[in-house]
Design a protein around this motif. Sequence first.
Motif, PDB file in Angstrom:
ATOM      1  N   VAL A  62       0.839  -1.207   0.000  1.00 12.55           N
ATOM      2  CA  VAL A  62       0.000   0.000   0.000  1.00 12.55           C
ATOM      3  C   VAL A  62       0.870   1.252   0.000  1.00 12.55           C
ATOM      4  CG1 VAL A  62      -1.617   1.347   1.397  1.00 12.55           C
ATOM      5  CG2 VAL A  62      -2.007  -1.099   1.052  1.00 12.55           C
ATOM      6  N   ALA A  63       1.941   1.263   0.796  1.00 12.46           N
ATOM      7  CA  ALA A  63       2.794   2.451   0.899  1.00 12.46           C
ATOM      8  C   ALA A  63       3.513   2.741  -0.415  1.00 12.46           C
ATOM      9  CB  ALA A  63       3.807   2.258   2.027  1.00 12.46           C
ATOM     10  N   PHE A  64       4.223   1.759  -0.961  1.00 10.52           N
ATOM     11  CA  PHE A  64       5.014   2.003  -2.173  1.00 10.52           C
ATOM     12  C   PHE A  64       4.189   1.829  -3.447  1.00 10.52           C
ATOM     13  CE2 PHE A  64       8.103   0.825   1.093  1.00 10.52           C
ATOM     14  CZ  PHE A  64       8.981   1.892   1.008  1.00 10.52           C
ATOM     15  N   GLY A  65       3.270   0.861  -3.431  1.00 10.55           N
ATOM     16  CA  GLY A  65       2.414   0.690  -4.601  1.00 10.55           C
ATOM     17  C   GLY A  65       1.474   1.864  -4.774  1.00 10.55           C
ATOM     18  N   GLY A  66       1.017   2.427  -3.634  1.00 11.36           N
ATOM     19  CA  GLY A  66       0.138   3.591  -3.725  1.00 11.36           C
ATOM     20  C   GLY A  66       0.836   4.765  -4.380  1.00 11.36           C
ATOM     21  N   ALA A  67       2.102   4.991  -4.036  1.00 15.48           N
ATOM     22  CA  ALA A  67       2.861   6.081  -4.653  1.00 15.48           C
ATOM     23  C   ALA A  67       3.003   5.865  -6.156  1.00 15.48           C
ATOM     24  CB  ALA A  67       4.236   6.181  -3.996  1.00 15.48           C
ATOM     25  N   LEU A  68       3.231   4.625  -6.574  1.00 14.82           N
ATOM     26  CA  LEU A  68       3.358   4.322  -7.991  1.00 14.82           C
ATOM     27  C   LEU A  68       2.043   4.544  -8.731  1.00 14.82           C
ATOM     28  CD1 LEU A  68       5.041   3.217 -10.341  1.00 14.82           C
ATOM     29  CD2 LEU A  68       4.354   0.900  -9.637  1.00 14.82           C
ATOM     30  N   VAL A  69       0.929   4.095  -8.139  1.00 16.55           N
ATOM     31  CA  VAL A  69      -0.387   4.261  -8.779  1.00 16.55           C
ATOM     32  C   VAL A  69      -0.731   5.738  -8.897  1.00 16.55           C
ATOM     33  CG1 VAL A  69      -2.864   3.878  -8.474  1.00 16.55           C
ATOM     34  CG2 VAL A  69      -1.254   2.007  -8.076  1.00 16.55           C
ATOM     35  N   VAL A  70      -0.456   6.513  -7.858  1.00 19.60           N
ATOM     36  CA  VAL A  70      -0.735   7.953  -7.904  1.00 19.60           C
ATOM     37  C   VAL A  70       0.103   8.625  -8.984  1.00 19.60           C
ATOM     38  CG1 VAL A  70      -0.459  10.111  -6.628  1.00 19.60           C
ATOM     39  CG2 VAL A  70      -1.546   8.144  -5.534  1.00 19.60           C
TER      40      VAL A  70
END
Length: 666
Positions: free
Chosen positions: A557-565
């Motif tokens: 969630v932390a790193f994947g969220g940054a990538l998705v954003v």
Amino acid sequence: MEVGSRWRREEENRQIHDPFPLPVRWHSAREDVADHDENVYRVLPDSTSPAPGVAELRGSLADVVDTYRSLPSGRMVVLGRAGSGKTVLTLRFLLDLLKIRRRADPVPVIVGLGSWDPGAASLRDWLTDQLERDHPEFAATSYGSTTLAAALVEAGLVLPVLDGFDEIADGLRRPALRALNATTLPLLLTSRPDEYVAAVEDVDVLTSAAVVELCDLTVSDLAAYLPRTARKRRFGGKAATVWDPVLAELTEHPERPGCANLVLVLATPLMVGLARAVYSDQPGRDPAELLDTERFGTPEAIETHLFDTFVPTAYQDRPGGEQSRWDVRRVPYWLGYLAKHLDRLGSRDLAWWQLGNTLGASIRMLVVGVLAGAGVGLAEWLVMGLVSGVLLGPEAAKEYLFGLGLVDTAHVTLAAGLAFALAHGLAFVSGTAALEPSRSRIGVRKGRTNRFRVFVSRFRVGLLAGALFGVLIGIVWGIIRWLVSGKAEALLGGLIDAFLCSVVFGLGAGVSYGVIGMLETSRDIRSISSPADLLRLNRRTVLAQLCLFGPMFGLVVAFGGALVVAVFQGILGPLSYGVLGGFLWGSIGMVGGGLGYVLCMTAWGQWVVFARIYLPLTGRLPWKVPAFLDDAYRRGVLRQAGTVYQFRHARLHDHLSRVFEERDNA
């Protein structure tokens, strides 16, 4: 051998050998419910040797194994009325057969037939499921997708001892008899006579099976047994027991109504066992009252009295004995609730992982939503307070925790609670909420399992669950912000959040659940000998899974969220998701995702929610449910059948259920 030791403990707990086993005798049943002698003894049409003659079968507990082994067909039916000793016979059959079993012989396994639906599963498939439930080590795969239990059944290395044909639902007995006739499996089957005879008249006899029927106990049997269960006392200058005058009355005046009623009641081991528990094991009780026709005018009145008195007696404090830790006034209600719960399930097996299954969907959603929402809200409150303290100082942390933080926490609690409740409701309606206990543990997966296939299969499940949760929490959060602010833009923001959260949470749950699947192994699991053992094993397994799932989900969630954003930046408008935001979402997601996994996707989580919190909170069960069930087993109210409990006898189950329903409707 583990099977033998398990059932020896069960025999000891039922006091079968204290002071000696009641004489359970049997003789051949009527000829029209048994197959031809030639079929039982496998006599070929051109043979000159006649069948030995099944009609002459007769014996006692000590003879049942020899009689069974004399049948070339290996198929035998034991008929007996309720409480006549069928279960005692199956126990003795199993233990005596294990004593003389050779290495290549099949292992006898006792299974209750009440849960079998022949339209849903063949006998072999159902038997395999029962083995995997009661012996989780047999759920390990041998080659490909075949479990050890299935391999043992198919190889003929399991001898099924099928207890309780009469416990199968009325409309399923005929299909069940047809299914039994469609197999050639050696077996021993028990049933009440009326139900078995009715099925035979509508279908056929059990192919190649000899049929015997249990005999009633006599007054001589009672005179030899009951006095030896009670303490000697001085009566009129000589030593005697409380049973001596009663048995003398039964012997000398059998024609009197009170004597005739009591002889009829005490003709079965079940009622003798209850009478012993009430009058022999408890000082100060006089069984002579059972002869009082004004109080007990019928045999049914005596039986009702014994059933009503048995449970309070079992929990009554005894001088020098074990002291009851329970409120004796509440015990019949708790046991009655369990009995009624089983009636709603249509089962005799009391499984700890099913204690919440008879609650309505709305209640389940509410309880899961409240607990999950509170957990996520508390995590958000603590994480944000900690971050505020680190970045802005103690005063800022205090101001947040007891000011704006309370408002944010209320929003998060409500949003997460509603999302979890809806997700659980969807799972419950679709039938996937009836979870089975895990038969795996975390370790290095061995054997011929395709790890990539396992990961993909679990990834799909996690992706769907995580995406659904993300959509729900985004929409719910948007609605809450709209109601609080009154701005329509909040709804659009909620839809954007729902899309982004579904992608991020879906990936997080999919990856985490997939990796857990790759690390699960059913190899080398130690033998499970009781419901408490299976419960402890599942607790350790779930906690180990949580230790993996939570951090892994939080990192994605932390790193994947940054990538998705970063991918959707500008497409969906200006999006804010910095390093700090990723850390906060990851930390909160770690707790929320882990909590959601435990509560919604594990049998142990459902047990904690309903059996340890909701049902005790509403008074239906005591707070220490595991201790209560184990204590009821040691007091002889419950018995163990593998990894589940059952009531001591089906008639006790039915009595407690009926009394509970009458009290509940009063």
